[in-house]
Design a protein around this motif. Structure first.
Motif, short mmCIF file in Angstrom:
data_model
loop_
_atom_site.label_atom_id
_atom_site.label_comp_id
_atom_site.label_asym_id
_atom_site.label_seq_id
_atom_site.Cartn_x
_atom_site.Cartn_y
_atom_site.Cartn_z
N MET A 1 0.93 -1.35 -0.04
CA MET A 1 -0.15 0.17 -0.04
C MET A 1 0.95 1.32 0.16
SD MET A 1 -3.10 -1.15 2.66
CE MET A 1 -1.82 -1.65 3.78
N ASP A 2 0.29 2.13 -0.36
CA ASP A 2 1.03 3.55 -0.57
C ASP A 2 0.36 4.41 0.25
OD1 ASP A 2 3.09 5.54 -2.00
OD2 ASP A 2 1.30 6.29 -2.79
N SER A 3 1.14 5.24 1.06
CA SER A 3 0.55 6.45 2.03
C SER A 3 1.56 7.45 2.11
CB SER A 3 0.16 5.72 3.42
OG SER A 3 -0.21 6.81 4.16
N PRO A 4 1.42 8.59 1.46
CA PRO A 4 2.07 9.76 1.26
C PRO A 4 2.07 10.69 2.77
CG PRO A 4 1.13 9.84 -0.65
CD PRO A 4 0.31 8.38 0.37
N GLU A 5 0.80 10.16 3.62
CA GLU A 5 0.71 10.77 4.94
C GLU A 5 1.52 10.32 5.82
OE1 GLU A 5 -2.75 11.05 2.43
OE2 GLU A 5 -1.75 9.55 3.02
N VAL A 6 1.92 8.69 5.87
CA VAL A 6 2.86 8.20 6.71
C VAL A 6 4.30 8.57 6.48
CG1 VAL A 6 3.61 5.96 7.37
CG2 VAL A 6 1.03 6.21 6.80
N ARG A 7 4.47 9.02 5.06
CA ARG A 7 5.91 9.27 5.00
C ARG A 7 6.35 10.57 5.51
NH1 ARG A 7 5.03 6.75 -0.21
NH2 ARG A 7 4.46 8.81 -1.29
N ALA A 8 5.06 11.66 5.25
CA ALA A 8 5.33 12.95 6.02
C ALA A 8 5.45 12.97 7.25
CB ALA A 8 4.12 13.74 5.42
N LYS A 9 4.63 12.02 7.96
CA LYS A 9 4.43 12.02 9.35
C LYS A 9 5.98 11.52 9.89
CE LYS A 9 -0.38 11.45 10.09
NZ LYS A 9 -1.29 10.72 10.70
N LEU A 10 6.38 10.67 9.05
CA LEU A 10 7.71 9.86 9.53
C LEU A 10 8.97 10.99 9.44
CD1 LEU A 10 9.41 7.41 10.37
CD2 LEU A 10 9.65 6.91 7.88
N ALA A 11 9.09 11.75 8.26
CA ALA A 11 9.91 12.84 8.24
C ALA A 11 9.69 13.78 9.26
CB ALA A 11 9.83 13.57 6.92
N GLN A 12 8.67 14.29 9.82
CA GLN A 12 8.47 15.08 10.75
C GLN A 12 8.95 14.61 12.14
OE1 GLN A 12 4.17 16.04 10.80
NE2 GLN A 12 4.45 17.22 8.71
N ALA A 13 8.51 13.50 12.24
CA ALA A 13 8.93 12.76 13.63
C ALA A 13 10.52 12.72 13.73
CB ALA A 13 8.27 11.32 13.74
N GLU A 14 11.01 12.32 12.67
CA GLU A 14 12.53 12.01 12.47
C GLU A 14 13.35 13.42 12.92
OE1 GLU A 14 13.07 8.12 9.74
OE2 GLU A 14 13.34 10.20 8.88
N SER A 15 12.88 14.62 12.32
CA SER A 15 13.37 15.86 12.55
C SER A 15 13.16 16.31 13.96
CB SER A 15 12.76 16.80 11.50
OG SER A 15 12.87 16.71 10.41
N ALA A 16 11.96 16.07 14.55
CA ALA A 16 11.92 16.17 15.92
C ALA A 16 12.74 15.40 17.00
CB ALA A 16 10.43 16.03 16.45
N GLN A 17 13.04 14.36 16.75
CA GLN A 17 13.76 13.31 17.29
C GLN A 17 15.08 13.94 17.41
OE1 GLN A 17 14.40 9.56 15.72
NE2 GLN A 17 15.01 8.54 17.83
N ALA A 18 15.67 14.40 16.33
CA ALA A 18 16.99 15.10 16.10
C ALA A 18 17.30 16.15 16.87
CB ALA A 18 17.48 15.37 14.47
N ALA A 19 16.21 17.08 16.79
CA ALA A 19 16.09 18.31 17.73
C ALA A 19 16.32 17.75 19.09
CB ALA A 19 15.05 19.21 17.39
N ALA A 20 15.32 17.10 19.52
CA ALA A 20 15.44 16.70 20.96
C ALA A 20 16.71 15.94 21.47
CB ALA A 20 13.92 15.66 21.33
N GLN A 21 17.26 15.00 20.39
CA GLN A 21 18.37 14.48 20.86
C GLN A 21 19.48 15.33 21.05
OE1 GLN A 21 18.81 11.07 21.68
NE2 GLN A 21 20.74 11.65 22.57
N ALA A 22 19.70 16.39 20.29
CA ALA A 22 20.59 17.62 20.36
C ALA A 22 20.66 18.62 21.76
CB ALA A 22 20.41 18.42 19.02
N VAL A 23 19.38 18.57 22.22
CA VAL A 23 19.20 19.31 23.57
C VAL A 23 19.61 18.46 24.59
CG1 VAL A 23 17.27 20.24 25.00
CG2 VAL A 23 17.32 20.72 22.81
#
Length: 332
Positions: free
Chosen positions: A80-102
């Motif tokens: 199955m194809d879900s662009p919404e899931v891919r977009a949410k994954l990109a957002q979550a990974e960016s937030a993870q990088a920021a939180a890990q830096a802090v």
């Protein structure tokens, strides 16, 4: 002229015996045909079916199986194809990088350059405080000699006390930079990083569901998915049947239920498999709902006979048996 009477024909005993046998055979045939058929119970084969549905809503990109195909647990069923899931994954990974830096910043503390700057500021403030103390002592000596007014002495004393306080504050800044963040701040930053990591794991799990795989082995019974369709969450797209997990279902009136007690065994035949005979063992007995099963045993008295559903498993898996096949059990 005299006439001789004709001799009467003499019967042939073998022919008469054959006629009697034929007559008896015909009579037996009519009697046999007039007899009611032997009573029997009719059930049907069942097998374990699993309806497999996606956990997310997505558009079907590819169907990897066909009906009748044999599959193993873990085999791919639908992509199955879900662009919404891919977009949410990109957002979550960016937030993870920021939180890990802090969290890393809180754990490592200030940079060496920042610690050095704080140390130099403290040393400068300390030198200013020492100079202010020396100046005050000189002014106090002159005041004792009556050479300066009390105002000058008080100003020098106040300047010394202010310079000392600034030196203490600079020392505190240096100590804080050298020791790093507080333990509470480090724990809070680490917890925030773990929380965002959990969000990433959740989205990754949703992305993994876009490749729908079978949790069981068996035969593909139904394929409801079609390429291009939007598959709703929780709606089955593939049905898998395990033909090795077999049982027969019988509906039995309670006056005949004793024959099918729990754990009892009986023989039955399957017409679809050339009257193949198989042995079964009862493993489930339950009463069916009243509205569909009651029957009066007498018109004016007696009791209402209930119907029970009986499940029995074959002692040995029946090769070729499929759900829906009739199973006949002769009544005793």
């Amino acid at each position: 002229m005299s006439t001789t009477p004709a001799a009467s024909p003499r019967l042939s005993w073998p022919l008469l015996l054959a006629g009697l046998v034929a007559l008896a055979f015909v009579a037996w045939g009519f009697w046999r045909a007039a007899q009611p058929p032997a009573p029997y119970f009719q059930g049907q084969m069942e097998a374990r079916e699993t309806d497999i549905a996606p956990k997310i809503s997505a558009r079907i990109a590819r169907v990897a199986v066909t009906e009748g195909q044999q599959i193993q647990a873990g085999d791919l069923l639908v992509e199955m194809d879900s662009p919404e899931v891919r977009a949410k994954l990109a957002q979550a990974e960016s937030a993870q990088a920021a939180a890990q830096a802090v969290a890393d910043k809180a754990r490592h503390g200030a940079r060496p350059q920042e610690v050095q700057m704080a140390r130099l500021a403290w040393q400068r403030a300390q030198a200013a405080a020492e100079l202010a103390q020396t100046s005050y002592q000189r002014v106090q000596s002159l005041f004792d000699q009556g050479l300066v007014a009390a105002q000058k002495r008080d100003e020098a004393h106040t300047n010394w006390r202010a310079s000392s306080a600034q030196a203490d504050a600079a020392r505190a800044q240096y100590d804080m930079a050298a020791s790093g963040a507080r333990a509470e701040d480090q724990a809070a930053a680490a917890a925030q990083a773990r929380q965002v990591a959990g969000v990433v794991a959740e989205v990754q799990a949703a992305q993994a569901e876009t490749a729908l795989r079978s949790p069981v082995a068996g035969e593909v019974a139904k394929v409801l998915a079609k390429v291009g369709e939007l598959s709703p969450q929780g709606v089955a797209v593939v049905t898998v049947v395990d033909l090795k997990d077999q049982w027969v279902v019988l509906n039995v009136r309670e006056e005949q239920l004793q024959r099918f007690a729990m754990g009892s065994r009986f023989a039955a035949r399957l017409p679809a498999l050339g009257d193949l005979r198989a042995d079964f063992e009862v493993n489930y007995v339950a009463v069916l709902p009243d509205f569909a099963t009651w029957r009066a045993t007498r018109g004016s008295q007696g009791f209402d006979a209930r119907t029970f559903e009986v499940h029995a498993r074959p002692l040995v898996p029946i090769e070729g048996a499929r759900p829906g096949m009739s199973v006949l059990v002769e009544a005793q």
